[in-house]
Design a protein around this motif. Structure first.
Motif, short mmCIF file in Angstrom:
data_model
loop_
_atom_site.label_atom_id
_atom_site.label_comp_id
_atom_site.label_asym_id
_atom_site.label_seq_id
_atom_site.Cartn_x
_atom_site.Cartn_y
_atom_site.Cartn_z
N THR A 77 23.01 75.01 24.70
CA THR A 77 22.59 74.10 23.64
C THR A 77 22.84 74.71 22.28
N VAL A 78 23.29 73.88 21.36
CA VAL A 78 23.41 74.28 19.96
C VAL A 78 22.49 73.40 19.13
N TYR A 79 22.03 73.95 18.03
CA TYR A 79 21.08 73.26 17.17
C TYR A 79 21.61 73.22 15.75
N LEU A 80 21.11 72.26 15.03
CA LEU A 80 21.38 72.19 13.60
C LEU A 80 20.07 71.90 12.90
N GLN A 81 19.55 72.92 12.24
CA GLN A 81 18.35 72.75 11.44
C GLN A 81 18.76 72.29 10.06
N MET A 82 18.27 71.15 9.65
CA MET A 82 18.64 70.56 8.38
C MET A 82 17.41 70.49 7.49
N ASN A 83 17.47 71.20 6.39
CA ASN A 83 16.39 71.20 5.42
C ASN A 83 16.87 70.62 4.10
N SER A 84 15.92 70.27 3.27
CA SER A 84 16.23 69.72 1.95
C SER A 84 17.27 68.61 2.04
N LEU A 85 17.03 67.69 2.92
CA LEU A 85 17.99 66.63 3.17
C LEU A 85 18.17 65.73 1.96
N LYS A 86 19.39 65.28 1.79
CA LYS A 86 19.78 64.41 0.69
C LYS A 86 20.32 63.10 1.25
N PRO A 87 20.26 62.04 0.47
CA PRO A 87 20.82 60.77 0.93
C PRO A 87 22.28 60.88 1.37
N GLU A 88 23.04 61.73 0.73
CA GLU A 88 24.44 61.89 1.10
C GLU A 88 24.63 62.58 2.44
N ASP A 89 23.56 63.08 3.03
CA ASP A 89 23.64 63.63 4.38
C ASP A 89 23.59 62.54 5.45
#
Length: 121
Positions: A77-89
């Motif tokens: 398994t691979v993960y992607l932790q996404m912080n400080s998300l922006k609308p363009e994400d």
């Protein structure tokens, strides 16, 4: 057969966080180099984060400092932790990369259904 299943997407407010998971299953022995991609409506799919079999990482400039890719080899398994998300994400996020099959072959380009990430203002 090899399957990659992405999960963890959702609707979040700008500044929020989300963690995506990509689980590889099927006739595989292990995962090798893997990456997270995203495709926004009407745009080309782009690589946002990558991780080698040894754990070395790289990121697109647009997400550097905000996203972290990681892996759990025991779980394939691979993960992607996404912080400080922006609308363009906002995009559908996919994983892809290299898997080692149970027959010892390196195989590429197994795309899952993706997981939708929507970031509101």
């Amino acid at each position: 057969q090899v399957q990659l299943v992405e999960s963890g997407g959702g609707l979040v407010q700008a500044g929020g966080s989300l963690r995506l998971s990509c689980a590889a299953s099927g006739s595989i022995f292990s995962i090798n180099a893997m990456g997270w991609y995203r495709q926004a409506p009407g745009k080309q799919r782009e690589l946002v984060a990558a991780i080698t079999s040894g754990g070395s990482t790289n990121y697109a400039d647009s997400v550097k400092g905000r996203f972290t890719i990681s892996r759990d080899n025991a779980k394939n398994t691979v993960y992607l932790q996404m912080n400080s998300l922006k609308p363009e994400d906002t995009a559908v996020y996919y994983c892809n990369g290299v898997v080692v099959t149970t027959l010892g072959a390196y195989e590429y380009d197994y795309w899952g259904q993706g997981t939708q990430v929507t970031v509101s203002s």
